[in-house]
Design an enzyme around this catalytic site. Structure first.
Site, PDB file in Angstrom:
ATOM      1  CG  HIS A 193     -25.775  23.208 -18.832  1.00 28.10           C
ATOM      2  ND1 HIS A 193     -26.284  23.270 -20.303  1.00 28.10           N
ATOM      3  CD2 HIS A 193     -24.317  24.169 -19.773  1.00 28.10           C
ATOM      4  CE1 HIS A 193     -26.004  24.381 -21.177  1.00 28.10           C
ATOM      5  NE2 HIS A 193     -25.417  24.315 -21.192  1.00 28.10           N
ATOM      6  CG  LEU A 194     -22.541  18.237 -17.960  1.00 29.70           C
ATOM      7  CD1 LEU A 194     -22.518  16.581 -17.906  1.00 29.70           C
ATOM      8  CD2 LEU A 194     -21.312  18.840 -17.489  1.00 29.70           C
ATOM      9  CG  ASP A 224     -31.716   3.812 -24.004  1.00 32.66           C
ATOM     10  OD1 ASP A 224     -30.973   2.945 -24.887  1.00 32.66           O
ATOM     11  OD2 ASP A 224     -32.586   4.307 -23.753  1.00 32.66           O
TER      12      ASP A 224
END
Length: 326
Positions: free
Chosen positions: A90-91, A234
Site C-alpha cells: 500500500h502507498l 500506459d
C-alpha cells in the site's frame, strides 16, 4: 475475500482499511494485515490472471531500475468464482501536484536506464578483456572485484519487446522480441488493433487508411537511432500520483520500446504540465520528426480505446491516419 487473503498471504489478520479506488478496468481495496497495509486490485474477467501477471512483471522491471517509485507487487491470486487479485504494498497516494517536474526527470531516467546499462557493460567488458590478457590474480578477475551481490544481475536489452504478456486495459499486447523497432510497432502494436476492428466492425475506411499508412511509416524513422527503453506503457494522468517523498507510477503495461512512445498517451486526456515536459526533455531532447511520430504513437492508444470502449474513438483514429498519409 478476507478469508482468501488470510490463506494466500498467510496472515492471521486481514481487515479492510477503508482505502478504496479503481477505474474502468479493475477495482481496488486496501487491507490491514500482519505485515502491514496492502492494496488489492480486483478483476472478475476471465483474462484477469494474465493481465495481473503482466502488471506484476512490469512493476518488478520498473522497480529494478531504481529510477521512479512504483507499488511493490506481492502476489497474484485466483478467485474461486473467476477472475483474479493482484496484491501490492500500500502507498498513501494523492494526485500529482508538487512533484510533476520530478516525474519528468525520473521518467527520463527510467527511459535512459537500459542505454546507460549498455554503456556501463561495454566499458566493463573492455576492462575485462584488458585484465584477461594480463592474467588473473587470486583466481578472481580484477574487473569484477568488489562487486556486491546482485550488482551484475541486470543486463542491457538489445531488442524490442518484453519477457511477459502485458495488457493495455484488458487486451493483451504482442511482446515478441524484435530486432527492429518499426517492425515491432507496425506488426505488434498497430496491426493487432486493426485486426480487432476488422473482426468487430469490418470498418473499410480504417482498413484502407492503414494499408496506405504502413507504407509511409519507415520514412518517419530515417536518421534516428532508437535504443530500447523500458517503458511504463500506459502513462496517462490516471496512472500517476505522488507520495510525500515524490512521484509514483502504477498500472503499467511495460515493454522495451522507443522512449517517445511513452509521451503519446501522456499528452492525451488532459496531459501533464509544462514542468513535466521541460524536465523530461532536458534529459531526452526531441529528435527531428518528433511531432509526427508522436501522432503515430497516439494512433495506437486511440485504436486501443476504440477496441475497448466502442466507435466513439473511431473519428480520432481515422483523423490521425488521414493526417499521416498526406
Amino acid at each position: 475475500m478476507e478469508a482468501l487473503l488470510r490463506k494466500e498471504l498467510e496472515s492471521s489478520v486481514v481487515k479492510a482499511s477503508g482505502h478504496s479506488g479503481g477505474g474502468c478496468i479493475s477495482q481496488g481495496q486496501s487491507y490491514a494485515t500482519d505485515s502491514g497495509l496492502v492494496f488489492v486490485k480486483i478483476n472478475h474477467k476471465s483474462e484477469a490472471r494474465r493481465m495481473f501477471l503482466g502488471e506484476m512483471a512490469s512493476l518488478e522491471a520498473i522497480l529494478r531500475t531504481d529510477t521512479v517509485k512504483a507499488p511493490r507487487p506481492i502476489k497474484v491470486i485466483d478467485q474461486p468464482g473467476g477472475g483474479a487479485l493482484l496484491v501490492m504494498g500500500h502507498l498513501d497516494m494523492k494526485s500529482l501536484n508538487r512533484h510533476s517536474a520530478t516525474l519528468g526527470e525520473q521518467l527520463a531516467c527510467l527511459h535512459l536506464h537500459n542505454q546507460r546499462l549498455r554503456e556501463k557493460q561495454t566499458n566493463e567488458s573492455g576492462i575485462v578483456g584488458k585484465y584477461t590478457l594480463l592474467g588473473r590474480k587470486g583466481g578472481q578477475n580484477k574487473a569484477t572485484q568488489g562487486k556486491g551481490p546482485g550488482q551484475s544481475d541486470l543486463q542491457h536489452v538489445d531488442r524490442f519487446g518484453f519477457h511477459a504478456v502485458t495488457c493495455c486495459g484488458y487486451l493483451p499486447l504482442v511482446n515478441d522480441w524484435q530486432e527492429d523497432w518499426v517492425t515491432f510497432y507496425t506488426r505488434q502494436r498497430i496491426q493487432p488493433q486493426i485486426d480487432m476492428i476488422e473482426k468487430s466492425s469490418g470498418d473499410r475506411e480504417a482498413r484502407e487508411l492503414w494499408s496506405q499508412l504502413q507504407l509511409k511509416i519507415p520514412e518517419m524513422f530515417t536518421d534516428i537511432d532508437i535504443v530500447p527503453a523500458l517503458l511504463h506503457g500506459d502513462l496517462w494522468g490516471g496512472n500517476v500520483a505522488e507520495v510525500e517523498s515524490g512521484p509514483v507510477i502504477f498500472d503499467p503495461a511495460s515493454f522495451y520500446g522507443h522512449s517517445a512512445f511513452e509521451l503519446a498517451i501522456a499528452g492525451m486526456f488532459g496531459g501533464f504540465g509544462g514542468s513535466f515536459y521541460s524536465a523530461y526533455h532536458a534529459k531526452i531532447p526531441k529528435a527531428a520528426g518528433f511531432d509526427k511520430r508522436l501522432k503515430l504513437y497516439q494512433l495506437f492508444h486511440y485504436l486501443n480505446h476504440w477496441n475497448h470502449f466502442g466507435s466513439g474513438y473511431r473519428g480520432s483514429s481515422l483523423s490521425i491516419m488521414r493526417s499521416l498519409v498526406k
